[in-house]
Design an enzyme around this catalytic site. Structure first.
Site, PDB file in Angstrom:
ATOM      1  N   THR A  30      54.641  50.661  33.616  1.00 33.88           N
ATOM      2  CA  THR A  30      54.541  52.101  33.855  1.00 33.88           C
ATOM      3  C   THR A  30      53.662  52.388  35.069  1.00 33.88           C
ATOM      4  O   THR A  30      53.742  53.466  35.646  1.00 33.88           O
ATOM      5  CB  THR A  30      53.927  52.814  32.627  1.00 33.88           C
ATOM      6  OG1 THR A  30      52.816  52.039  32.196  1.00 33.88           O
ATOM      7  CG2 THR A  30      54.916  52.935  31.505  1.00 33.88           C
TER       8      THR A  30
ATOM      9  N   ALA B 192      49.186  33.221  31.728  1.00 34.51           N
ATOM     10  CA  ALA B 192      49.220  33.845  30.405  1.00 34.51           C
ATOM     11  C   ALA B 192      49.389  35.358  30.509  1.00 34.51           C
ATOM     12  O   ALA B 192      49.380  36.065  29.513  1.00 34.51           O
ATOM     13  CB  ALA B 192      47.939  33.505  29.645  1.00 34.51           C
ATOM     14  N   GLY B 193      49.540  35.864  31.730  1.00 28.58           N
ATOM     15  CA  GLY B 193      49.704  37.314  31.896  1.00 28.58           C
ATOM     16  C   GLY B 193      48.388  38.061  31.748  1.00 28.58           C
ATOM     17  O   GLY B 193      48.360  39.213  31.322  1.00 28.58           O
ATOM     18  N   LEU B 194      47.264  37.395  32.097  1.00 32.17           N
ATOM     19  CA  LEU B 194      45.955  38.044  31.935  1.00 32.17           C
ATOM     20  C   LEU B 194      45.339  38.404  33.290  1.00 32.17           C
ATOM     21  O   LEU B 194      44.141  38.634  33.408  1.00 32.17           O
ATOM     22  CB  LEU B 194      45.008  37.132  31.138  1.00 32.17           C
ATOM     23  CG  LEU B 194      45.507  36.766  29.743  1.00 32.17           C
ATOM     24  CD1 LEU B 194      44.538  35.812  29.057  1.00 32.17           C
ATOM     25  CD2 LEU B 194      45.703  38.013  28.882  1.00 32.17           C
TER      26      LEU B 194
ATOM     27  N   SER C 174      44.905  36.809  36.366  1.00 34.80           N
ATOM     28  CA  SER C 174      43.935  36.013  37.114  1.00 34.80           C
ATOM     29  C   SER C 174      44.037  36.310  38.612  1.00 34.80           C
ATOM     30  O   SER C 174      43.038  36.241  39.330  1.00 34.80           O
ATOM     31  CB  SER C 174      44.115  34.525  36.828  1.00 34.80           C
ATOM     32  OG  SER C 174      45.442  34.159  37.049  1.00 34.80           O
ATOM     33  N   SER C 175      45.226  36.662  39.097  1.00 35.45           N
ATOM     34  CA  SER C 175      45.363  36.953  40.542  1.00 35.45           C
ATOM     35  C   SER C 175      44.589  38.205  40.919  1.00 35.45           C
ATOM     36  O   SER C 175      43.922  38.239  41.950  1.00 35.45           O
ATOM     37  CB  SER C 175      46.825  37.207  40.933  1.00 35.45           C
ATOM     38  OG  SER C 175      47.633  36.205  40.495  1.00 35.45           O
TER      39      SER C 175
ATOM     40  N   GLU D 130      48.124  41.429  46.980  1.00 34.30           N
ATOM     41  CA  GLU D 130      49.228  40.939  46.123  1.00 34.30           C
ATOM     42  C   GLU D 130      50.572  41.300  46.743  1.00 34.30           C
ATOM     43  O   GLU D 130      51.519  40.527  46.699  1.00 34.30           O
ATOM     44  CB  GLU D 130      49.144  41.561  44.723  1.00 34.30           C
ATOM     45  CG  GLU D 130      47.928  41.140  43.958  1.00 34.30           C
ATOM     46  CD  GLU D 130      48.230  40.245  42.766  1.00 34.30           C
ATOM     47  OE1 GLU D 130      49.331  39.683  42.696  1.00 34.30           O
ATOM     48  OE2 GLU D 130      47.327  40.114  41.920  1.00 34.30           O
TER      49      GLU D 130
ATOM     50  N   ASP E  77      46.142  46.175  36.969  1.00 34.53           N
ATOM     51  CA  ASP E  77      45.322  44.974  36.793  1.00 34.53           C
ATOM     52  C   ASP E  77      44.031  45.073  37.597  1.00 34.53           C
ATOM     53  O   ASP E  77      42.946  44.727  37.120  1.00 34.53           O
ATOM     54  CB  ASP E  77      46.090  43.721  37.239  1.00 34.53           C
ATOM     55  CG  ASP E  77      47.424  43.592  36.534  1.00 34.53           C
ATOM     56  OD1 ASP E  77      47.643  44.312  35.542  1.00 34.53           O
ATOM     57  OD2 ASP E  77      48.259  42.778  36.975  1.00 34.53           O
TER      58      ASP E  77
HETATM   59  C1  GLA Z   1      51.825  42.881  36.179  1.00 35.47           C
HETATM   60  C2  GLA Z   1      51.492  43.790  37.357  1.00 35.47           C
HETATM   61  C3  GLA Z   1      50.973  45.152  36.890  1.00 35.47           C
HETATM   62  C4  GLA Z   1      51.899  45.767  35.846  1.00 35.47           C
HETATM   63  C5  GLA Z   1      52.260  44.755  34.768  1.00 35.47           C
HETATM   64  C6  GLA Z   1      53.308  45.280  33.836  1.00 35.47           C
HETATM   65  O1  GLA Z   1      50.673  42.527  35.494  1.00 35.47           O
HETATM   66  O2  GLA Z   1      50.526  43.188  38.182  1.00 35.47           O
HETATM   67  O3  GLA Z   1      50.805  45.999  37.990  1.00 35.47           O
HETATM   68  O4  GLA Z   1      53.029  46.317  36.448  1.00 35.47           O
HETATM   69  O5  GLA Z   1      52.738  43.534  35.310  1.00 35.47           O
HETATM   70  O6  GLA Z   1      52.834  46.339  33.114  1.00 35.47           O
END
Ligand code: GLA
Length: 390
Positions: free
Chosen positions: A45, A128-130, A132-133, A165, A177
């Site tokens: 979103t 892990a989708g947390l 780190s970048s 990024e 993030d």
């Molecule tokens: C990644 C992106 C975020 C966001 C999520 C999904 O983490 O870096 O900007 O779009 O995916 O919610």
């Protein structure tokens, strides 16, 4: 619990300080940490000018920095044992993602800074989708601001990190993030309106319940490419909706009714992507009020609805995370669960009762191994503060 987090902080700090001294032969001046994040709800979103509800966590990247009189800037990753030296006026992308992301930040600040050396090390679980970048870029931006006394405000740091990024990482990410990494507050989730950048911190009192973060151990190569494709699909849907209705300037002006009315003017993909974004925005608002009332049962249902939407309308879940969510909610201790982050793997976040979790996790590990021959990893988390000097 608190003591152990402090210890980890301290250990990580000592590590970068020590490595800096031994690598460069003189002491560092500034030490900063930049955390990763979870997102309670509000997925995909952010780049659609919607709402998100992330929180910084107690896993972070640590940086030791000092100004140098050397001829080049030197970046050293203590984890990869890799050194990269370059001329400030000749920034060229490399084969390594971590270096490129840092270069993106330096590129933005090049005319305000002198030469410096930096050592970094982190404990954010990779893949892990947390985020780190984001923590990498925010941490360097924050560190350089401190080192060269640039007095960058938090939004400037977050936006420089996001730009890196985009331009040096190849991901057209939103701002969630970086926002979470910079603005995080201990024991608070942060509601952000990505259209206006207004944000509100909500105290997160989960006593009696728990947030369970489980790493599926899978990262599908699709992640980066499909992320950009989804962004494009959402964009084309909103452009059509803007043309079809004068009242629409952004997804925040779109209702589910409107999308349904306009379904025949949208492609099937556009319809479902838009439906996800609009329903997910509603879920963010819903969960904020449920948490305020400590209604964790309903908040769990909200996570589950979020996962269904990510699976059916946004199509970014995968077999492994779908399996985890389906199996987790079979337990009466689990109130709801969903995949978090960019998609196609990474972690599943669950809201649970604070009991019998050893049994639940133990059984889940066995089931997951039987099904996919993969190990499940439980990642204990606490909601922590954003970037800071340590
Ligand atoms: C990644 C992106 C975020 C966001 C999520 C999904 O983490 O870096 O900007 O779009 O995916 O919610």
């Amino acid at each position: 619990m608190i003591t152990s987090a402090i210890n980890i902080n301290d250990e990580m700090k000592q590590r970068v300080v020590k490595v800096f001294k031994s690598k460069f032969g003189y002491p560092s001046e500034v030490i900063v940490k930049a955390p990763g994040r979870i997102n309670l709800i509000g997925e995909h979103t952010d780049y659609n000018e919607g709402f998100v509800l992330p929180a910084a966590i107690d896993y972070a990247n640590y940086f030791a920095l000092a100004k140098s009189s050397g001829p080049q800037i030197r970046l050293y990753s203590a984890d990869f044992e890799q050194l990269y030296e370059f001329d400030k006026n000749k920034i060229e992308q490399t084969e390594d993602k971590w270096i490129n992301l840092l270069l993106g930040v330096i590129n933005e600040l090049a005319s305000y800074i002198g030469h410096f050396d930096v050592v970094l090390s982190g404990n954010i679980p990779q893949g892990a989708g947390l985020s780190s970048s984001a923590a990498l870029c925010c941490g360097l931006g924050y560190g350089l601001s401190e080192l060269f006394n640039l007095k960058l405000d938090k939004w400037t740091i977050a936006k420089i990190a996001q730009k890196s990024e985009h331009e040096f990482g190849g991901v057209e990410c939103g701002i969630m993030d970086q926002f979470a990494s910079v603005f995080g507050i201990t024991n608070h989730v942060l509601e952000l309106n990505c259209r206006t950048l207004e944000h509100t911190a909500h105290e997160f009192d989960i006593s009696g319940y728990k947030l369970l973060l489980i790493d599926s151990g899978v990262t599908h190569a699709l992640e980066t490419s499909m992320y950009n494709v989804r962004r494009q699909e959402c964009h084309s849907a909103i452009e059509k909706l803007k043309n079809l209705s004068v009242a629409v300037n952004s997804y925040q002006d779109v209702s589910i009714n409107l999308i349904e009315e306009q379904q025949s003017n949208l492609s099937d993909e556009e319809f479902r992507r838009a439906k996800h974004v609009v329903s997910e925005n509603i879920r963010v608002k819903e969960i904020v009020s449920l948490l305020r009332n400590r209604d964790f049962e309903s908040a769990g249902q909200c996570l589950l609805a979020g996962h269904k939407s990510l699976k059916e309308d946004f199509e970014i879940t995968c077999e492994e995370t779908d399996f985890l969510v389906d199996e987790l909610v079979q337990y009466e201790e689990v109130l709801g669960a969903r995949q978090v982050g960019g998609g196609f793997g990474g972690c599943v976040l669950a809201i649970t009762k604070d009991r019998n979790l050893d049994v639940v996790v133990g059984e889940m590990k066995k089931k997951y191994r039987r099904q996919f021959h993969l190990s499940l990893r439980l990642i204990p988390i606490r909601i922590s503060s954003g970037c800071m000097v340590v």
